[in-house]
Design a protein around this motif. Structure first.
Motif, PDB file in Angstrom:
ATOM      1  N   TYR A  64       0.993  -1.272  -0.404  1.00 22.57           N
ATOM      2  CA  TYR A  64       0.107  -0.703   0.027  1.00 22.57           C
ATOM      3  C   TYR A  64       0.766   1.243   0.183  1.00 22.57           C
ATOM      4  N   TYR A  65       2.171   1.433   1.183  1.00 19.78           N
ATOM      5  CA  TYR A  65       2.536   3.195   1.094  1.00 19.78           C
ATOM      6  C   TYR A  65       3.482   2.719  -0.248  1.00 19.78           C
ATOM      7  N   SER A  66       4.202   1.703  -1.103  1.00 16.03           N
ATOM      8  CA  SER A  66       5.041   1.995  -2.312  1.00 16.03           C
ATOM      9  C   SER A  66       4.103   2.951  -3.417  1.00 16.03           C
ATOM     10  N   ILE A  67       2.612   1.572  -3.388  1.00 12.06           N
ATOM     11  CA  ILE A  67       1.654   2.185  -4.414  1.00 12.06           C
ATOM     12  C   ILE A  67       1.193   3.772  -4.715  1.00 12.06           C
ATOM     13  N   THR A  68       1.390   3.847  -3.405  1.00 11.55           N
ATOM     14  CA  THR A  68       0.698   5.481  -3.021  1.00 11.55           C
ATOM     15  C   THR A  68       1.888   6.624  -3.318  1.00 11.55           C
ATOM     16  N   VAL A  69       3.700   6.443  -2.853  1.00 10.53           N
ATOM     17  CA  VAL A  69       4.091   7.019  -2.954  1.00 10.53           C
ATOM     18  C   VAL A  69       5.176   6.815  -4.083  1.00 10.53           C
ATOM     19  N   ILE A  70       4.830   5.924  -5.150  1.00 10.50           N
ATOM     20  CA  ILE A  70       4.245   5.600  -6.554  1.00 10.50           C
ATOM     21  C   ILE A  70       3.412   6.520  -7.278  1.00 10.50           C
ATOM     22  N   LEU A  71       2.014   6.550  -7.058  1.00  8.23           N
ATOM     23  CA  LEU A  71       1.009   7.767  -7.735  1.00  8.23           C
ATOM     24  C   LEU A  71       1.464   9.101  -6.760  1.00  8.23           C
ATOM     25  N   LEU A  72       2.271   9.303  -6.102  1.00  5.04           N
ATOM     26  CA  LEU A  72       2.206  10.595  -5.973  1.00  5.04           C
ATOM     27  C   LEU A  72       3.736  11.450  -6.519  1.00  5.04           C
ATOM     28  N   LYS A  73       4.156  11.057  -6.936  1.00  3.94           N
ATOM     29  CA  LYS A  73       5.568  11.057  -7.992  1.00  3.94           C
ATOM     30  C   LYS A  73       4.504  10.939  -9.193  1.00  3.94           C
ATOM     31  N   LEU A  74       3.750  10.063  -9.861  1.00  9.12           N
ATOM     32  CA  LEU A  74       3.210  10.001 -10.975  1.00  9.12           C
ATOM     33  C   LEU A  74       2.075  11.487 -11.069  1.00  9.12           C
ATOM     34  N   GLU A  75       1.274  12.016  -9.970  1.00  8.76           N
ATOM     35  CA  GLU A  75       0.652  12.993  -9.706  1.00  8.76           C
ATOM     36  C   GLU A  75       1.559  14.057 -10.057  1.00  8.76           C
ATOM     37  N   GLY A  76       2.330  14.618  -8.683  1.00  9.83           N
ATOM     38  CA  GLY A  76       2.830  15.628  -8.640  1.00  9.83           C
ATOM     39  C   GLY A  76       3.932  15.789 -10.870  1.00  9.83           C
ATOM     40  N   GLN A  77       4.326  15.036 -11.617  1.00  9.27           N
ATOM     41  CA  GLN A  77       4.605  15.101 -12.228  1.00  9.27           C
ATOM     42  C   GLN A  77       3.847  16.047 -13.636  1.00  9.27           C
ATOM     43  N   ILE A  78       2.031  15.305 -13.454  1.00 11.36           N
ATOM     44  CA  ILE A  78       1.725  15.709 -14.180  1.00 11.36           C
ATOM     45  C   ILE A  78       0.424  17.377 -13.725  1.00 11.36           C
ATOM     46  N   ILE A  79       1.082  17.806 -12.905  1.00  9.34           N
ATOM     47  CA  ILE A  79       0.761  18.657 -12.066  1.00  9.34           C
ATOM     48  C   ILE A  79       1.915  19.957 -11.963  1.00  9.34           C
ATOM     49  N   LYS A  80       3.222  18.743 -12.747  1.00 11.31           N
ATOM     50  CA  LYS A  80       4.033  19.922 -13.037  1.00 11.31           C
ATOM     51  C   LYS A  80       4.013  20.870 -14.787  1.00 11.31           C
ATOM     52  N   ARG A  81       3.373  19.728 -15.146  1.00 12.06           N
ATOM     53  CA  ARG A  81       3.375  19.710 -16.187  1.00 12.06           C
ATOM     54  C   ARG A  81       2.313  20.800 -16.747  1.00 12.06           C
ATOM     55  N   HIS A  82       1.304  20.696 -15.859  1.00 14.13           N
ATOM     56  CA  HIS A  82       0.180  21.543 -16.058  1.00 14.13           C
ATOM     57  C   HIS A  82      -0.139  22.475 -14.677  1.00 14.13           C
ATOM     58  N   PRO A  83       0.415  23.741 -15.430  1.00 18.19           N
ATOM     59  CA  PRO A  83      -0.167  24.478 -14.617  1.00 18.19           C
ATOM     60  C   PRO A  83      -1.004  24.871 -14.911  1.00 18.19           C
ATOM     61  N   GLU A  84      -1.897  24.721 -15.555  1.00 11.90           N
ATOM     62  CA  GLU A  84      -3.127  25.403 -15.565  1.00 11.90           C
ATOM     63  C   GLU A  84      -4.429  25.300 -15.097  1.00 11.90           C
ATOM     64  N   TYR A  85      -3.965  23.162 -14.018  1.00 11.98           N
ATOM     65  CA  TYR A  85      -4.947  22.466 -13.261  1.00 11.98           C
ATOM     66  C   TYR A  85      -4.719  23.686 -12.003  1.00 11.98           C
ATOM     67  N   ASN A  86      -4.298  24.185 -11.357  1.00  8.86           N
ATOM     68  CA  ASN A  86      -4.026  25.282 -10.385  1.00  8.86           C
ATOM     69  C   ASN A  86      -3.884  24.082  -9.190  1.00  8.86           C
ATOM     70  N   MET A  87      -3.410  22.787  -9.273  1.00  5.59           N
ATOM     71  CA  MET A  87      -3.181  22.084  -7.588  1.00  5.59           C
ATOM     72  C   MET A  87      -1.439  21.973  -7.130  1.00  5.59           C
ATOM     73  N   ASP A  88      -1.252  22.545  -7.520  1.00  6.23           N
ATOM     74  CA  ASP A  88      -0.012  22.548  -6.822  1.00  6.23           C
ATOM     75  C   ASP A  88       0.356  23.036  -5.114  1.00  6.23           C
ATOM     76  N   ASP A  89      -0.716  23.077  -4.663  1.00 11.34           N
ATOM     77  CA  ASP A  89      -1.009  23.031  -3.018  1.00 11.34           C
ATOM     78  C   ASP A  89      -0.639  21.365  -2.904  1.00 11.34           C
ATOM     79  N   ARG A  90      -1.211  20.140  -4.112  1.00 13.35           N
ATOM     80  CA  ARG A  90      -0.893  18.882  -4.025  1.00 13.35           C
ATOM     81  C   ARG A  90       0.766  18.536  -4.133  1.00 13.35           C
ATOM     82  N   LEU A  91       1.442  19.354  -4.342  1.00 11.33           N
ATOM     83  CA  LEU A  91       3.298  18.671  -4.777  1.00 11.33           C
ATOM     84  C   LEU A  91       3.269  19.067  -3.015  1.00 11.33           C
ATOM     85  N   LEU A  92       3.285  18.067  -2.547  1.00 13.54           N
ATOM     86  CA  LEU A  92       3.872  17.795  -1.014  1.00 13.54           C
ATOM     87  C   LEU A  92       5.677  17.331  -0.958  1.00 13.54           C
ATOM     88  N   LEU A  93       5.889  16.655  -1.353  1.00 13.83           N
ATOM     89  CA  LEU A  93       6.591  15.329  -1.269  1.00 13.83           C
ATOM     90  C   LEU A  93       7.986  16.273  -1.388  1.00 13.83           C
TER      91      LEU A  93
END
Length: 628
Positions: free
Chosen positions: A289-318
């Protein structure tokens, strides 16, 4: 009569189907008669969340409608026990026949009585349809015989009734009674519900979403309004790595890995090995569970960085984690993390996958892209589904219409263009189709993830706090703010604004919504905005039933009006067969029409009316010799 070149060409093509004045006249008479029949019964259900057995039963008992019709037709001729036996036979004919044979109940007299009762019930249910439509609903091999039996009429010497009795005797005599009973029960269920609407979220939480889709693929008429959990699986099947990680995490969280491995052949082998190596001190289930969660947060972080128009920088916590102190900084404050859970997160590149994580993602992606059964199911969701549907003056969608804090349509920007209201949902629908059927464009795949959990996604409607809920003990930080829609949809003014936006001006129009469980036990009602908004998430999923106090809703819309049925938890098919233990459902008729709603008042009626106009024009063209 003067005709344009295009109109004459169209009528000439139409004439191939109706080659004489007599053919045209007959079809006009038929169509006008259909307009004056009562509208078919529609059932609306949402948030099934993989609860296969309960959903299977509710489809079989037609949300309790079969029992109501049996009570209505046989109240003076069958005892309560006999009515219950008949209902159970209709729900599960093969299983019940097998059980009755073991009990030595079945003989020729039983077959005769049962066939007569089933024919009587089918005849009652068929009365609101044309004979042609009923015939098309019958199994081809028995259509002629069933059609004859449904239309038995007494005559001067009862010749026709004797004829029908001989048919029944012959069916029994040639050992076809069981097959005939099975086909009759199928026809009864088919006639009880004309159209089924699934208002989102077939997947996740419950055990067998795959079997639910197998069942829906055989259903006669239905549409599906995609939910956030459905779009997540669709995104995973399209190849979105972030959607894949979310799907896997959800099924690990709810201990439903069998739907991945057995249902769709998704291999979790590499993930399990990686988790053991990364968190050797943990129980395997926690490590995965923790392994896939960390993988997920990394992949989501990559998307948020690619798309500033999503306005989701507050979800970048790693990148805000201090591994030495085991804390994370959020909004200028420091919070302790539960355990040392980020061995693969580096200070230099916190959102970059490690080599081991890349291997896990690549194997999972290969499995999702090469699962034939998942491909078949997702393509079914695309063929029968959409972000929203307008049907018979009602607007159906799963999540929300994003609004701003003042209750106006929220304006969002994608690809340099502004969208709001209906245009936003149309845009979402278009991109969702491109993501799967087009080339694997990364922006479209990223948008599938945004539809799953984006702040202004019409399918999500809240700010999801995966990090806070997983790694911190802080209820305030874990709180997920909802879109203002969920405050304003209590107001009739807002409902009217949304309905008009989608071109629905009828006083009979409603918004039919899923997604947010109704807390019946706390006095909450599914009816909002003076009945203009109906939220039908009543907790099919067992995980929600403590919250809702019930086990699901079915909204029923027939020619008399609307009512909503609240279902109690389902025990088991075994109890239905052995004890006639049906689901208990309470019914609330909240909107009764002063006059019956006819086919003429439906979407089909509008199409039929247009067809009649064309046929009348063709008839005139025949009479004036314009078309020979």
């Amino acid at each position: 009569m003067e005709l344009s070149k295009e109109k004459k060409k169209y009528l000439t093509l139409l004439a191939e189907k109706y080659p004489t004045k007599e053919h045209v006249s007959r079809e006009i008479i038929n169509l006008k008669a259909i307009l004056n029949l009562p509208k078919g019964t529609e059932h609306f259900m949402s948030d099934i969340h993989g609860e296969y057995e309960a959903f299977y039963h509710i489809l079989n008992n037609c949300s309790g409608v079969i029992r109501e019709k049996v009570q209505m037709v046989f109240k003076d001729t069958l005892s309560t026990k006999e009515q219950q036996d008949l209902c159970t036979l209709i729900y599960y004919p093969k299983e019940k026949l097998k059980l009755l044979k073991k009990q030595d109940v079945i003989n020729d007299d039983w077959y005769t009585m049962t066939l007569r009762n089933l024919i009587k019930l089918a005849g009652f249910l068929s009365s609101k349809y044309t004979r042609s439509k009923v015939r098309k609903a019958m199994p081809e091999e028995y259509a002629y015989i069933i059609d004859e039996l449904l239309h038995a009429q007494p005559d001067e010497d009862n010749n026709q009734l004797v004829y029908h009795q001989k048919i029944i005797e012959t069916i029994i005599g040639i050992d076809s009674a069981e097959d005939f009973i099975i086909e009759l029960t199928s026809l009864i269920k088919r006639l009880a519900v004309d159209r089924l609407h699934i208002v989102g979220d077939i997947f996740d939480r419950g055990e067998r979403a795959d079997e639910i889709i197998d069942m829906l693929m055989k259903y006669h008429t239905l549409d599906i309004e995609w939910g956030n959990h459905d779009i997540l699986w669709m995104g995973a099947a399209a190849g979105s790595e972030a959607c894949i990680a979310n799907v896997v995490r959800n099924n690990i969280k709810y201990q439903n890995m069998s739907v991945l491995e057995n249902g769709y052949g998704i291999s979790l082998r590499r993930l399990l090995l990686f988790a053991q190596e990364t968190y050797p001190h943990m129980e395997l289930s926690d490590a995965v569970y923790y392994s896939i969660t960390v993988i997920l947060l990394k992949l989501e972080g990559q998307i948020i960085k690619r798309h500033p128009e999503y306005n989701m920088d507050d979800r970048l916590l790693l990148h805000k984690i201090n591994k030495e102190k085991n804390i994370v900084e959020i909004n200028g404050n420091e919070y302790e993390i539960k355990g040392e859970l980020f061995p693969t997160v580096t200070k230099e590149n916190p959102y970059e996958l490690s080599i081991g994580e890349e291997d896990v993602v690549n194997e999972l992606k290969f499995s999702f892209l090469n699962s034939n059964r998942l491909k078949e199911h997702v393509e079914f969701l695309y063929s029968k589904g959409a972000i929203y549907v307008c049907c018979n003056n009602n607007l159906l969608f799963h999540g929300c219409i994003p609004l701003d804090k003042d209750g106006n349509f929220q304006i969002v920007e994608f690809d340099g263009k502004l969208y709001k209201g209906k245009k936003l949902l149309d845009y979402a629908d278009t991109v969702a189709r491109k993501a799967y059927f087009g080339k694997h464009n990364q922006n479209n795949l990223d948008f599938m993830w945004y539809l799953w959990r984006g702040k202004k996604s019409p399918l999500c409607g809240r700010n999801i706090k995966t990090f806070e809920r997983t790694f911190l003990d802080n209820e305030e930080l874990a709180f997920e703010e909802k879109d203002p829609y969920y405050s304003y949809y209590e107001e009739e003014k807002t409902a009217g604004m949304i309905l008009i936006e989608f071109g629905l001006f009828s006083p009979l129009s409603h918004i039919i919504n899923g997604h947010t469980p109704i807390k019946v036990g706390q006095g909450e009602t599914p009816l909002k905005a003076n009945g203009k908004v109906i939220v039908i998430d009543g907790g099919f999923c067992k995980a929600y039933q403590k919250t809702t106090g019930i086990a699901g809703y079915t909204l029923i819309y027939n020619s008399h009006g609307m009512r909503i049925k609240a279902h109690q938890p389902f025990e088991s098919i075994e109890k239905v067969l052995n004890e006639n233990k049906d689901i208990e459902s309470s019914s609330d008729s909240f909107e009764t029409e002063p006059y019956r709603v006819m086919v003429e008042n439906t979407d089909d009626g509008k199409e039929i009316t247009e067809n009649i106009k064309d046929l009348e024009m063709l008839l005139m063209a025949y009479r004036e010799g314009i078309i020979i």
